[in-house]
Design an enzyme around this catalytic site. Structure first.
Site, PDB file in Angstrom:
ATOM      1  N   ASP A 162      45.739   1.832 -20.395  1.00  0.00           N
ATOM      2  CA  ASP A 162      45.828   1.140 -21.672  1.00  0.00           C
ATOM      3  C   ASP A 162      47.260   0.599 -21.786  1.00  0.00           C
ATOM      4  OD1 ASP A 162      45.389   0.452 -24.401  1.00  0.00           O
ATOM      5  OD2 ASP A 162      46.241   2.366 -25.019  1.00  0.00           O
ATOM      6  N   GLU A 213      49.044  -0.719 -25.151  1.00  0.00           N
ATOM      7  CA  GLU A 213      49.786  -0.365 -26.360  1.00  0.00           C
ATOM      8  C   GLU A 213      49.726   1.136 -26.616  1.00  0.00           C
ATOM      9  OE1 GLU A 213      49.366  -3.175 -29.771  1.00  0.00           O
ATOM     10  OE2 GLU A 213      47.922  -4.125 -28.441  1.00  0.00           O
ATOM     11  N   ARG A 238      42.434  -7.774 -39.929  1.00  0.00           N
ATOM     12  CA  ARG A 238      43.797  -8.247 -39.671  1.00  0.00           C
ATOM     13  C   ARG A 238      43.914  -9.753 -39.887  1.00  0.00           C
ATOM     14  NH1 ARG A 238      44.466  -5.031 -33.955  1.00  0.00           N
ATOM     15  NH2 ARG A 238      45.632  -3.224 -34.693  1.00  0.00           N
ATOM     16  N   SER A 257      43.342  -3.817 -21.612  1.00  0.00           N
ATOM     17  CA  SER A 257      43.783  -3.739 -23.007  1.00  0.00           C
ATOM     18  C   SER A 257      42.902  -4.581 -23.908  1.00  0.00           C
ATOM     19  CB  SER A 257      45.233  -4.233 -23.098  1.00  0.00           C
ATOM     20  OG  SER A 257      45.631  -4.367 -24.448  1.00  0.00           O
ATOM     21  N   ASP A 258      42.804  -4.167 -25.185  1.00  0.00           N
ATOM     22  CA  ASP A 258      42.110  -4.981 -26.172  1.00  0.00           C
ATOM     23  C   ASP A 258      43.046  -5.977 -26.854  1.00  0.00           C
ATOM     24  OD1 ASP A 258      39.503  -4.219 -25.851  1.00  0.00           O
ATOM     25  OD2 ASP A 258      39.635  -2.529 -27.225  1.00  0.00           O
ATOM     26  N   LYS A 286      36.710  -1.993 -22.064  1.00  0.00           N
ATOM     27  CA  LYS A 286      37.339  -1.012 -21.168  1.00  0.00           C
ATOM     28  C   LYS A 286      36.299  -0.291 -20.317  1.00  0.00           C
ATOM     29  CE  LYS A 286      41.292  -0.628 -24.146  1.00  0.00           C
ATOM     30  NZ  LYS A 286      42.518   0.099 -24.412  1.00  0.00           N
TER      31      LYS A 286
END
Length: 201
Positions: A9, A11, A48, A92-93, A135
């Site tokens: 991953d 972050e 977001r 990663s997303d 993932k």
């Protein structure tokens, strides 16, 4: 003989959480929510984007914050050592438009991530996920090509990738995730994480 591939991953494992850094820079505390708090990534991202729109913020402002972010202390050295031992992919997303400057600082490792839809005025209008359950899907695809995966991450959205792998570890995760998954080895230091990868190889 099967080949090993390390799946990391980004972050929280190698770089600080981009949205938390942006929340602090922009003074919008609601943007501190991450996949550690909200397991439904789609829901989180749409929420977001709504906040960004409300405040008239776009890609440029986020990229300005990202340009000030450095990898976590020790992350590049850890990654260099791991890449010396085995093929390594960051799964990663996050989005290409966010991650690129961070990849330069990490020595350009391979990154599989998603893409933002951005209007000409810089407004982020949407996002495209590379694939469903990105993932887990990626790890399964690698396994179907004859790779054995060894994975690490810190959040809810890393669990499936970690559980589906030959070996998997939590790194700097939350107390609640660690408590829910006592079967997963959990590490706080890169030296311990590197030793775990080495043993699993």
């Amino acid at each position: 003989m099967s080949m090993n591939i390390a799946c990391l991953d980004l972050e929280g494992v190698l770089v600080p959480e981009i949205w938390i850094a942006f929340a602090e820079a922009s003074g919008i505390p609601e943007l501190k929510r991450t996949t550690r708090d909200e397991p439904d990534y789609d829901k989180l991202m749409n929420w977001r984007l709504g906040i960004l729109e409300e405040h008239g913020l776009g890609l440029k402002e986020i990229q300005e914050t990202i340009s000030t972010i450095d990898p976590l202390p020790g992350a590049k050295e850890f990654l260099d050592s791991l890449r010396d031992m085995t093929q390594t992919i960051i799964i990663s997303d996050t989005f290409e438009q966010f991650a690129k400057p961070l990849m330069v600082k990490l020595g350009m490792p391979t990154l599989f991530c998603n893409t933002l839809e951005v209007a000409e005025d810089g407004k982020i209008t949407g996002f495209q996920m590379r694939c469903e359950k990105s993932k887990l899907t990626t790890v399964k695809a690698l396994q179907s090509c004859g790779f054995e995966t060894i994975a690490t991450g810190d959040s809810f959205n890393d669990l499936a990738m970690i559980q589906a792998s030959k070996a998997g570890f939590l790194f700097r995760s939350t107390e609640s995730i660690k408590a829910e998954h006592p079967e997963l080895p959990a590490y706080e230091e890169y030296s311990d994480l590197l030793a775990a990868f080495k043993a699993a190889l």
